[in-house]
Design a protein around this motif. Structure first.
Motif, PDB file in Angstrom:
ATOM      1  N   TYR A 107     -20.097 -22.226 -13.066  1.00 50.92           N
ATOM      2  CA  TYR A 107     -19.375 -22.022 -14.321  1.00 50.92           C
ATOM      3  C   TYR A 107     -18.275 -23.070 -14.413  1.00 50.92           C
ATOM      4  O   TYR A 107     -17.459 -23.196 -13.501  1.00 50.92           O
ATOM      5  CB  TYR A 107     -18.720 -20.642 -14.395  1.00 50.92           C
ATOM      6  CG  TYR A 107     -19.636 -19.457 -14.174  1.00 50.92           C
ATOM      7  CD1 TYR A 107     -21.023 -19.593 -14.180  1.00 50.92           C
ATOM      8  CD2 TYR A 107     -19.097 -18.198 -13.966  1.00 50.92           C
ATOM      9  CE1 TYR A 107     -21.839 -18.500 -13.979  1.00 50.92           C
ATOM     10  CE2 TYR A 107     -19.905 -17.094 -13.764  1.00 50.92           C
ATOM     11  CZ  TYR A 107     -21.276 -17.251 -13.770  1.00 50.92           C
ATOM     12  OH  TYR A 107     -22.074 -16.173 -13.563  1.00 50.92           O
ATOM     13  N   GLY A 159     -20.897 -12.899 -20.970  1.00 56.58           N
ATOM     14  CA  GLY A 159     -20.150 -13.090 -19.727  1.00 56.58           C
ATOM     15  C   GLY A 159     -19.175 -11.954 -19.458  1.00 56.58           C
ATOM     16  O   GLY A 159     -18.185 -12.100 -18.738  1.00 56.58           O
ATOM     17  N   THR A 174     -19.482  -9.251 -17.651  1.00 50.73           N
ATOM     18  CA  THR A 174     -19.405  -8.744 -16.265  1.00 50.73           C
ATOM     19  C   THR A 174     -18.342  -9.517 -15.487  1.00 50.73           C
ATOM     20  O   THR A 174     -17.503  -8.911 -14.809  1.00 50.73           O
ATOM     21  CB  THR A 174     -20.777  -8.877 -15.573  1.00 50.73           C
ATOM     22  OG1 THR A 174     -21.776  -8.388 -16.458  1.00 50.73           O
ATOM     23  CG2 THR A 174     -20.811  -8.097 -14.280  1.00 50.73           C
TER      24      THR A 174
HETATM   25  P1  AMP Z   1     -23.158 -10.924 -18.903  1.00 48.88           P
HETATM   26  O1  AMP Z   1     -22.722 -10.935 -20.343  1.00 48.88           O
HETATM   27  O2  AMP Z   1     -22.081 -10.491 -17.985  1.00 48.88           O
HETATM   28  O3  AMP Z   1     -24.445 -10.183 -18.722  1.00 48.88           O
HETATM   29  O4  AMP Z   1     -23.433 -12.469 -18.469  1.00 48.88           O
HETATM   30  C1  AMP Z   1     -24.467 -13.240 -19.007  1.00 48.88           C
HETATM   31  C2  AMP Z   1     -24.792 -14.464 -18.184  1.00 48.88           C
HETATM   32  O5  AMP Z   1     -23.762 -15.434 -18.307  1.00 48.88           O
HETATM   33  C3  AMP Z   1     -24.959 -14.230 -16.697  1.00 48.88           C
HETATM   34  O6  AMP Z   1     -26.153 -14.876 -16.313  1.00 48.88           O
HETATM   35  C4  AMP Z   1     -23.778 -14.917 -16.054  1.00 48.88           C
HETATM   36  O7  AMP Z   1     -24.128 -15.438 -14.791  1.00 48.88           O
HETATM   37  C5  AMP Z   1     -23.476 -16.014 -17.029  1.00 48.88           C
HETATM   38  N1  AMP Z   1     -22.043 -16.409 -17.085  1.00 48.88           N
HETATM   39  C6  AMP Z   1     -20.979 -15.591 -17.014  1.00 48.88           C
HETATM   40  N2  AMP Z   1     -19.839 -16.293 -17.140  1.00 48.88           N
HETATM   41  C7  AMP Z   1     -20.191 -17.576 -17.332  1.00 48.88           C
HETATM   42  C8  AMP Z   1     -19.451 -18.805 -17.543  1.00 48.88           C
HETATM   43  N3  AMP Z   1     -18.128 -18.802 -17.586  1.00 48.88           N
HETATM   44  N4  AMP Z   1     -20.146 -19.945 -17.680  1.00 48.88           N
HETATM   45  C9  AMP Z   1     -21.503 -19.941 -17.637  1.00 48.88           C
HETATM   46  N5  AMP Z   1     -22.265 -18.832 -17.433  1.00 48.88           N
HETATM   47  C10 AMP Z   1     -21.617 -17.662 -17.305  1.00 48.88           C
END
Ligand code: AMP
Length: 429
Positions: free
Chosen positions: A21, A50, A52
């Motif tokens: 990230y 993101g 979570t």
């Molecule tokens: P979530 O909304 O928590 O289910 O996250 C969705 C996806 O985004 C997951 O695959 C995370 O690994 C990825 N993710 C979370 N934060 C970031 C970030 N800052 N940059 C890139 N990918 C991210």
């Protein structure tokens, strides 16, 4: 704004950098500072934004600051609606906490409870649980949450939809009042508001995007198609090699089995994910899909909650979703975190009213498309309707490779998630 300006622990910043990230997503920028400052928080955000990491990173930072000797008790409890989401959160937490001496366990029904009881007795630092099994074990005095500092209710709207409110209330009554409580939901309904009154103190509200706004990186298309030609159309579209990792949504479990069987008959490797499948089968299906051993995963809405698989190229709504919110969740499985994906919806003549309601809900029209080279006037279905009700036999499939990295059954969910509905559509207009 780089991550390092947010006040996170250095070891967590290291793990975030290792996860690749480069900068926080909008929900992370908005949520991390107030959580670090100790506020309760309501986060209204789609999955895939993101969220979570938005709650995990600041809580881990605060856990890292606690004196080492006070870590032998559960400090963080995350409640999630489905076992898939619980496993997904666990994977995220383990990645972000990899340089910290914290322990993590999941608690949900359907498989052996002994490892979960041992984890609870051991005072595992972080417990990620589905409400049903957790309440069961709490009732048998297996859990001690007297030192709990943080409670997260993730996908709270879905937990309420699944009838978990009484369980959540009972769990809440047994937790210390002095705690920080974070609630995440895709929607802010009256029910969610009353839950926040019960569980939170002066929460800050963070809303990312319009609540019904599907992830903006997703290209949405509608294919109008007679009902009996949907499988033929899917096969036609799958001739495009860019559709290399495809999540297909079916409303019913037996429908998911049938679609998978028909695709397999045409040489397309598939797995299915629905609540009739055992926990082990579900984990294997996800694993095979993630690893590319199968090209298509056919899933029902509830089973697909919490699927977090990078690189899904296309989501196909074989059956039009029952609720507009389901549409938003379904298509959030592609185009996740800045990737670009396509969401394709098959719309039969009976679906037109629902399509219009959906367009009102998301506040925009969806482009209609005709599949080039597809024979829309073919009369008969490609497949014999006589075999429509035969369940999909996974023994028919070539078995995917076994070996290290193939997930083993862990736990499953004690509270029964509402089975996928077979009844009438319930649209909220
Ligand atoms: P979530 O909304 O928590 O289910 O996250 C969705 C996806 O985004 C997951 O695959 C995370 O690994 C990825 N993710 C979370 N934060 C970031 C970030 N800052 N940059 C890139 N990918 C991210």
């Amino acid at each position: 704004m780089p991550f390092r300006t947010l006040g996170l622990d250095a070891k967590i910043l290291q793990a975030v950098a290792e996860a690749g990230y480069t900068e926080p997503t909008p929900i992370q920028s908005a949520a991390i500072p107030p959580i670090l400052a100790g506020h309760d928080l309501i986060g209204i955000a789609q999955t895939g934004t993101g969220k979570t990491a938005a709650f995990t990173l600041p809580i881990l930072t605060k856990l890292a600051l606690l004196p080492a000797n006070s870590r032998r008790s559960t400090k963080l409890l995350v409640l999630a609606p489905t076992r898939e989401l619980a496993v997904q959160i666990e994977e995220n937490v383990c990645a972000y906490a990899r340089h910290l001496p914290l322990t993590v366990a999941t608690v949900f029904g359907g498989v052996g409870e002994q490892p979960q009881i041992r984890a609870l007795h051991a005072g595992t630092d972080i417990i990620i649980a589905c409400p049903g099994r957790l309440l069961d074990l709490m009732g048998r005095r297996c859990a001690d949450f007297s030192q709990l500092k943080f409670l997260v209710l993730d996908e709270a709207d879905r937990m309420l939809d699944m009838g978990f409110l009484p369980d959540i209330r009972r769990i809440g009554r047994q937790l210390p009042k002095q705690r920080q409580t974070l609630l995440f939901s895709a929607t802010l309904s009256k029910e969610i508001e009353s839950l926040t009154h019960e569980f939170q103190r002066a929460p800050k509200l963070i809303q990312i995007g319009r609540r019904s706004n599907p992830a903006e990186t997703v290209t949405q298309l509608v294919y109008e198609v007679p009902k009996h030609l949907r499988t033929s159309l899917l096969l036609h579209l799958l001739q495009d090699p860019r559709m290399n990792m495809v999540l297909v949504f079916s409303r019913l479990k037996h429908g998911a089995d049938r679609i998978a069987r028909q695709l397999e008959q045409k040489g397309i490797r598939c797995a299915t994910l629905h609540s009739n499948r055992s926990q082990n089968q579900r984990l294997r299906a996800l694993h095979d899909f993630k690893e590319g051993a199968v090209r298509v995963l056919v899933a029902t809405d509830i089973a697909a909650r919490g699927i977090d698989v990078d690189g899904i190229s296309h989501v196909v709504n074989y059956d039009f979703p029952m609720h507009p919110e389901d549409y938003v969740h379904r298509i959030g499985r592609t185009g996740r975190a800045h990737a670009v994906g396509d969401a394709i919806s098959f719309v039969t003549p009976e679906d037109h009213a629902e399509l219009r309601a959906l367009e009102r809900f998301i506040g925009r029209g969806i482009v209609r498309k005709k599949a080039e080279g597809f024979n829309y006037s073919q009369a008969a279905p490609l497949f014999n309707p006589a075999e429509e009700h035969r369940p999909f036999s996974h023994d028919q499939r070539r078995q995917p490779p076994r070996g290290p990295g193939v997930p083993q059954p862990r736990h499953s969910h004690g509270g029964q998630p509402r089975p996928e509905q077979s009844g009438r559509r319930r649209w909220r207009r």
